[in-house]
Design a protein around this motif. Structure first.
Motif, short mmCIF file in Angstrom:
data_model
loop_
_atom_site.label_atom_id
_atom_site.label_comp_id
_atom_site.label_asym_id
_atom_site.label_seq_id
_atom_site.Cartn_x
_atom_site.Cartn_y
_atom_site.Cartn_z
N TYR A 35 0.86 -1.19 0.00
CA TYR A 35 0.00 0.00 0.00
C TYR A 35 0.89 1.23 0.00
O TYR A 35 1.94 1.25 0.65
CB TYR A 35 -0.91 0.03 1.23
CG TYR A 35 -2.14 0.89 1.05
CD1 TYR A 35 -3.28 0.38 0.45
CD2 TYR A 35 -2.14 2.22 1.44
CE1 TYR A 35 -4.42 1.17 0.27
CE2 TYR A 35 -3.26 3.01 1.26
CZ TYR A 35 -4.39 2.49 0.68
OH TYR A 35 -5.51 3.26 0.49
N VAL A 36 0.46 2.26 -0.71
CA VAL A 36 1.19 3.53 -0.77
C VAL A 36 0.24 4.64 -0.35
O VAL A 36 -0.83 4.81 -0.94
CB VAL A 36 1.73 3.81 -2.19
CG1 VAL A 36 2.42 5.16 -2.25
CG2 VAL A 36 2.66 2.69 -2.65
N LEU A 37 0.62 5.39 0.68
CA LEU A 37 -0.16 6.56 1.09
C LEU A 37 0.22 7.74 0.21
O LEU A 37 1.37 7.85 -0.21
CB LEU A 37 0.12 6.93 2.55
CG LEU A 37 -0.35 5.94 3.60
CD1 LEU A 37 0.14 6.37 4.98
CD2 LEU A 37 -1.86 5.80 3.58
N VAL A 38 -0.74 8.63 -0.07
CA VAL A 38 -0.45 9.81 -0.87
C VAL A 38 -1.03 11.06 -0.21
O VAL A 38 -2.06 11.01 0.45
CB VAL A 38 -1.02 9.70 -2.31
CG1 VAL A 38 -0.40 8.53 -3.04
CG2 VAL A 38 -2.51 9.60 -2.34
N ASP A 39 -0.31 12.15 -0.38
CA ASP A 39 -0.80 13.48 -0.04
C ASP A 39 -0.74 14.29 -1.30
O ASP A 39 0.27 14.32 -2.00
CB ASP A 39 0.02 14.13 1.06
CG ASP A 39 -0.58 13.92 2.44
OD1 ASP A 39 -1.78 13.61 2.53
OD2 ASP A 39 0.14 14.06 3.44
N THR A 40 -1.83 14.96 -1.61
CA THR A 40 -1.96 15.68 -2.87
C THR A 40 -1.50 17.13 -2.80
O THR A 40 -1.47 17.81 -3.81
CB THR A 40 -3.42 15.65 -3.35
OG1 THR A 40 -4.25 16.27 -2.36
CG2 THR A 40 -3.89 14.21 -3.57
N ASP A 41 -1.11 17.60 -1.61
CA ASP A 41 -0.75 19.01 -1.45
C ASP A 41 0.75 19.27 -1.57
O ASP A 41 1.21 20.39 -1.39
CB ASP A 41 -1.26 19.54 -0.12
CG ASP A 41 -0.71 18.79 1.08
OD1 ASP A 41 0.16 17.92 0.92
OD2 ASP A 41 -1.18 19.08 2.20
N GLY A 42 1.55 18.22 -1.85
CA GLY A 42 2.99 18.40 -2.00
C GLY A 42 3.74 18.38 -0.68
O GLY A 42 4.96 18.45 -0.68
N GLU A 43 3.03 18.30 0.42
CA GLU A 43 3.68 18.22 1.75
C GLU A 43 4.03 16.77 2.05
O GLU A 43 3.41 15.85 1.51
CB GLU A 43 2.72 18.75 2.82
CG GLU A 43 2.36 20.21 2.67
CD GLU A 43 3.55 21.14 2.85
OE1 GLU A 43 4.38 20.88 3.74
OE2 GLU A 43 3.64 22.13 2.10
N PRO A 44 5.01 16.54 2.93
CA PRO A 44 5.33 15.15 3.30
C PRO A 44 4.09 14.42 3.83
O PRO A 44 3.23 15.02 4.46
CB PRO A 44 6.38 15.31 4.40
CG PRO A 44 7.01 16.64 4.11
CD PRO A 44 5.88 17.50 3.57
N VAL A 45 4.03 13.13 3.58
CA VAL A 45 2.88 12.32 3.99
C VAL A 45 2.85 12.15 5.50
O VAL A 45 3.85 11.80 6.11
CB VAL A 45 2.92 10.93 3.31
CG1 VAL A 45 1.80 10.05 3.84
CG2 VAL A 45 2.84 11.07 1.80
N ASP A 46 1.70 12.44 6.08
CA ASP A 46 1.43 12.16 7.49
C ASP A 46 0.49 10.95 7.49
O ASP A 46 -0.66 11.07 7.09
CB ASP A 46 0.76 13.36 8.15
CG ASP A 46 0.33 13.11 9.58
OD1 ASP A 46 0.50 11.97 10.08
OD2 ASP A 46 -0.19 14.05 10.20
N PRO A 47 0.97 9.77 7.92
CA PRO A 47 0.13 8.58 7.86
C PRO A 47 -1.23 8.73 8.55
O PRO A 47 -2.20 8.12 8.13
CB PRO A 47 0.97 7.50 8.55
CG PRO A 47 2.37 7.95 8.36
CD PRO A 47 2.30 9.47 8.41
N ALA A 48 -1.31 9.57 9.55
CA ALA A 48 -2.58 9.77 10.25
C ALA A 48 -3.51 10.71 9.51
O ALA A 48 -4.69 10.82 9.86
CB ALA A 48 -2.32 10.29 11.66
N ASP A 49 -2.99 11.40 8.47
CA ASP A 49 -3.81 12.41 7.80
C ASP A 49 -3.61 12.41 6.28
O ASP A 49 -3.75 13.44 5.64
CB ASP A 49 -3.46 13.78 8.39
CG ASP A 49 -4.47 14.85 8.01
OD1 ASP A 49 -5.67 14.54 7.95
OD2 ASP A 49 -4.05 16.00 7.76
N ALA A 50 -3.28 11.26 5.71
CA ALA A 50 -3.05 11.18 4.26
C ALA A 50 -4.36 11.41 3.52
O ALA A 50 -5.45 11.16 4.03
CB ALA A 50 -2.47 9.83 3.90
#
Length: 124
Positions: A35-50
């Motif tokens: 599984y790969v978490l993604v954040d769409t805002d360009g900020e580093p991924v926060d696993p609790a808030d991806a």
């Protein structure tokens, strides 16, 4: 109140991850399982808030899926069934992150119910 995220299926997680990073500038974080978490805002991924994730394509996940964060997967799965939806699998623990269960709504759309483990005390 619930939060909605997304899940994108992929036949090749590495290829799909590179695609979304290169085309949209998304940040990604590979988990210790497929599984790969993604954040769409360009900020580093926060696993609790991806914002969402990229998962292996499965028999349930053939196209994009909305992930709906709920306080209790079991309770909401019961409501899905009572309202004419279908439970596609049993609730599953997802590492130390939470629980998921795939369901279909009354129109056949696949959704993923998600219950986070905020403090490690959530019941199985």
């Amino acid at each position: 109140m619930s939060r909605v995220k997304f899940e994108l299926p992929a036949d090749d997680l590495t290829r799909a991850t590179a695609f979304y990073r290169e085309v949209f500038g998304w940040e990604t974080q590979r988990l210790p399982f497929e599984y790969v978490l993604v954040d769409t805002d360009g900020e580093p991924v926060d696993p609790a808030d991806a914002d969402g994730g990229i998962s292996p394509r499965t028999r349930f996940v053939q196209g994009p899926v909305l992930i709906i964060e709920v306080p209790d997967v079991d309770e909401v799965a019961g409501k899905v069934a009572a309202a004419g939806g279908e439970l596609l699998n049993a609730k599953e623990r997802v590492g130390e992150y939470g629980f998921s269960q795939y369901v279909k709504d009354s129109e056949g759309t696949v959704l993923c119910l998600w219950q986070s483990i905020a403090d490690g005390t959530a019941a199985v």
